[in-house]
Design a protein around this motif. Structure first.
Motif, PDB file in Angstrom:
ATOM      1  N   LEU A  71       0.844  -1.192   0.000  1.00 40.23           N
ATOM      2  CA  LEU A  71       0.000   0.000   0.000  1.00 40.23           C
ATOM      3  C   LEU A  71       0.884   1.248   0.000  1.00 40.23           C
ATOM      4  CD1 LEU A  71      -2.853  -0.823   2.546  1.00 40.23           C
ATOM      5  CD2 LEU A  71      -2.760  -1.274   0.100  1.00 40.23           C
ATOM      6  N   VAL A  72       0.630   2.150  -0.953  1.00 45.17           N
ATOM      7  CA  VAL A  72       1.413   3.382  -1.058  1.00 45.17           C
ATOM      8  C   VAL A  72       0.466   4.575  -1.096  1.00 45.17           C
ATOM      9  CG1 VAL A  72       3.282   2.203  -2.278  1.00 45.17           C
ATOM     10  CG2 VAL A  72       1.467   3.314  -3.597  1.00 45.17           C
ATOM     11  N   GLY A  73       1.027   5.775  -0.885  1.00 43.26           N
ATOM     12  CA  GLY A  73       0.192   6.973  -0.928  1.00 43.26           C
ATOM     13  C   GLY A  73       0.774   8.080  -0.085  1.00 43.26           C
ATOM     14  N   LEU A  74       0.180   9.247  -0.173  1.00 40.91           N
ATOM     15  CA  LEU A  74       0.641  10.394   0.601  1.00 40.91           C
ATOM     16  C   LEU A  74       0.180  10.287   2.049  1.00 40.91           C
ATOM     17  CD1 LEU A  74       0.045  13.407  -1.826  1.00 40.91           C
ATOM     18  CD2 LEU A  74       2.161  12.129  -1.417  1.00 40.91           C
ATOM     19  N   GLN A  75       0.837  11.021   2.917  1.00 39.69           N
ATOM     20  CA  GLN A  75       0.458  11.047   4.336  1.00 39.69           C
ATOM     21  C   GLN A  75      -0.928  11.665   4.478  1.00 39.69           C
ATOM     22  OE1 GLN A  75       3.697  12.200   6.942  1.00 39.69           O
ATOM     23  NE2 GLN A  75       2.255  13.244   8.292  1.00 39.69           N
ATOM     24  N   ILE A 109       0.537  -3.495  -6.178  1.00 39.76           N
ATOM     25  CA  ILE A 109       0.876  -2.200  -5.587  1.00 39.76           C
ATOM     26  C   ILE A 109      -0.375  -1.339  -5.699  1.00 39.76           C
ATOM     27  CG2 ILE A 109       2.353  -0.158  -5.669  1.00 39.76           C
ATOM     28  CD1 ILE A 109       4.501  -1.815  -7.001  1.00 39.76           C
ATOM     29  N   LEU A 110      -0.967  -1.030  -4.557  1.00 37.15           N
ATOM     30  CA  LEU A 110      -2.233  -0.299  -4.533  1.00 37.15           C
ATOM     31  C   LEU A 110      -2.016   1.096  -3.941  1.00 37.15           C
ATOM     32  CD1 LEU A 110      -4.660  -3.099  -3.213  1.00 37.15           C
ATOM     33  CD2 LEU A 110      -4.186  -2.461  -5.581  1.00 37.15           C
ATOM     34  N   LEU A 111      -2.456   2.095  -4.676  1.00 36.66           N
ATOM     35  CA  LEU A 111      -2.366   3.473  -4.209  1.00 36.66           C
ATOM     36  C   LEU A 111      -3.616   3.826  -3.409  1.00 36.66           C
ATOM     37  CD1 LEU A 111      -1.058   6.350  -4.303  1.00 36.66           C
ATOM     38  CD2 LEU A 111      -2.455   6.751  -6.346  1.00 36.66           C
ATOM     39  N   VAL A 112      -3.425   4.337  -2.196  1.00 36.55           N
ATOM     40  CA  VAL A 112      -4.537   4.779  -1.356  1.00 36.55           C
ATOM     41  C   VAL A 112      -4.658   6.293  -1.508  1.00 36.55           C
ATOM     42  CG1 VAL A 112      -5.478   4.878   0.979  1.00 36.55           C
ATOM     43  CG2 VAL A 112      -4.113   2.904   0.265  1.00 36.55           C
ATOM     44  N   VAL A 113      -5.790   6.767  -2.032  1.00 38.45           N
ATOM     45  CA  VAL A 113      -5.996   8.210  -2.202  1.00 38.45           C
ATOM     46  C   VAL A 113      -7.326   8.630  -1.590  1.00 38.45           C
ATOM     47  CG1 VAL A 113      -4.572   8.601  -4.244  1.00 38.45           C
ATOM     48  CG2 VAL A 113      -6.897   7.816  -4.537  1.00 38.45           C
ATOM     49  N   ASP A 114      -7.345   9.857  -1.112  1.00 39.29           N
ATOM     50  CA  ASP A 114      -8.528  10.437  -0.486  1.00 39.29           C
ATOM     51  C   ASP A 114      -9.431  11.000  -1.578  1.00 39.29           C
ATOM     52  OD1 ASP A 114     -10.371  12.009   0.839  1.00 39.29           O
ATOM     53  OD2 ASP A 114      -8.925  12.899   2.229  1.00 39.29           O
TER      54      ASP A 114
END
Length: 449
Positions: A106-110, A217-222
């Motif tokens: 899991l990847v993404g911005l803080q 590889i999954l991007l977590v975004v708001d």
């Protein structure tokens, strides 16, 4: 409701079209102009909107629509098809390895919600009979490791950590050995984020990718960040090669632009959507079902799946027996209330019922108030066990005590007692009619045939 503003505008536009016997090219152009504005206001990428409207118009002014007996409905069908295609067409599933463990990074911005999403994803996979291992590879954010450990305890899922002194690359590498030792078939790596994309972050993620060799590889975004989410997805995809996206906070007042733009701009499918704060509030993303909800057609399949996952069939059968014996009590009433609340908010449930989307605004200020459900639960919990079993015991003084104990008014208690009694009478009447084979007036349902 998700996409509320967009859904309202599109439904109003197509309501006007449906009522017409014949459509001219001008009618279609005017409707699509409104569609274009609605999509732009929903923060959908400008180029995506332009291409979308162009495709819809090309199909909508063809002979199949103009010569149709129901041209308005045909246009809605075309918009539905194109909306679903825009978001990916069909559900995109996880790539599960034939040789465990499957490694998910899991990847993404803080601030996007990676750590909570890691717990939600682990919970979802555990319910699908997988054996996940959570990996705490965010060694920079204060309390990130502790947060993941707390989630693991709540879900009874092990968490692998080497503290905050080891490098994330080493932690990710050694987590695979730990998964094999514990016979865990899925590894979910919670990586660190930054407030902004930078080379230091990307270099670390590339090293983790090289060592852990993730299958996903999954991007977590708001979802609340709108077009910014699309820019973030483009950047991460260019550096790492994403397999999919998880949109969080899709139950909030997100305008919808991210969900409608990400697949078209980046080519990365949305695989899951976060629909609430609870650990069971992560759902597989179905583009066709989401398009149906946006256009007010509901999502019956989604509602059925929610019910199957949340409701206890044994309790439902037990309730049916009690109804037959006319022994339905406030304890049963409370249990049913809790069962229904497991499905989500009343607003969410009704948005999944065909035809209810356009009526949610009127209902929202009336009987859909979540506070009413909480008030009802508080009143029932303030009753003694005997009072729940036999509401006839509840006299004036008891009503005052119950109101005081639940923080409500006596009128609220009176109203609930009246509703409960009417519900019991109605159920008893239905049972009698079912036994006699008669059908109550005003009902034409298969249950009463």
């Amino acid at each position: 409701m998700v996409f509320e503003g967009l859904a309202d505008k599109l439904q109003d536009t197509f309501k006007r079209l449906r009522g017409r016997g014949k459509l001219s090219e001008t009618d279609v152009s005017e409707a699509l102009r409104e569609v274009r504005m609605a999509l732009l206001e929903a923060d959908v990428n400008f180029k995506v909107v332009k291409d979308f409207v162009s495709r819809v118009k090309e199909r909508a002014i063809g002979q199949e629509v103009m010569d149709s007996l129901t041209p308005g409905q045909q246009v809605v069908k075309i918009v539905y098809d194109e909306l679903a295609a825009l978001m990916g067409g069909t559900q995109s599933r996880l790539n599960i390895s034939s040789r465990p463990p499957t490694v998910i990074m899991l990847v993404g911005l803080q601030g996007a919600g990676k750590t909570t999403t890691a717990g939600k994803l682990a919970n979802l996979l555990q319910r699908q009979n997988k054996r996940p291992l959570l990996v705490a590879a965010d060694v920079y954010r204060p309390a990130a490791i502790k947060q993941l450990q707390v989630l693991g305890q709540q879900l009874d899922i092990p968490v692998f950590t080497l503290g905050d002194q080891e490098s994330p690359v080493t932690i990710a590498q050694k987590s695979i050995d730990q998964a094999n030792a514990l016979l865990r078939d899925v590894v979910i790596i919670d990586t660190a984020g930054r407030l902004h994309i930078n080379e230091e972050l990307m270099q670390e993620l590339r090293l983790i990718k090289g060592q852990a060799k993730p299958h996903e590889i999954l991007l977590v975004v708001d979802a609340m960040t709108g077009q910014d989410a699309v820019g973030v997805a483009e950047a991460f995809n260019g550096q790492l090669g994403l397999d999919g996206v998880i949109l969080t906070k899709l139950d909030g007042d997100a305008r919808g632009g991210a969900a409608l733009s990400i697949k078209a701009v980046t080519g990365c499918p949305i695989k899951f959507a976060g629909m609430g704060e609870k650990l069971d509030a992560l759902e597989p993303f179905y583009p066709d079902r989401m398009a149906s909800r946006i256009l007010g057609m509901g999502d019956v399949l989604g509602l059925i799946e929610k019910a199957q996952a949340s409701l206890d069939l044994d309790k439902a059968r037990e309730l049916e027996k009690k109804l037959r014996k006319d022994s339905f009590t406030f304890d049963d009433f409370l249990e049913q209330l809790q069962q229904v609340r497991k499905l989500g908010s009343m607003e969410q449930i009704l948005s999944m019922i065909p035809g209810m989307g356009s009526q949610l605004k009127q209902l929202k200020n009336a009987e859909l108030d979540e506070k009413d459900l909480k008030r009802t639960e508080a009143i029932i919990r303030s009753m003694t066990k005997k009072e729940r079993q036999d509401p006839a015991l509840i006299n004036g003084s008891r009503r005052k005590r119950i109101a005081s104990g639940s923080g409500t008014k006596v009128q609220d208690v009176n109203r609930l007692l009246k509703q409960f009694e009417e519900t019991r009478k109605m159920m008893k009447r239905f049972q009698l009619m079912q036994k006699s084979g008669r059908k109550p007036k005003g009902f034409n349902l298969p249950f009463f045939k």
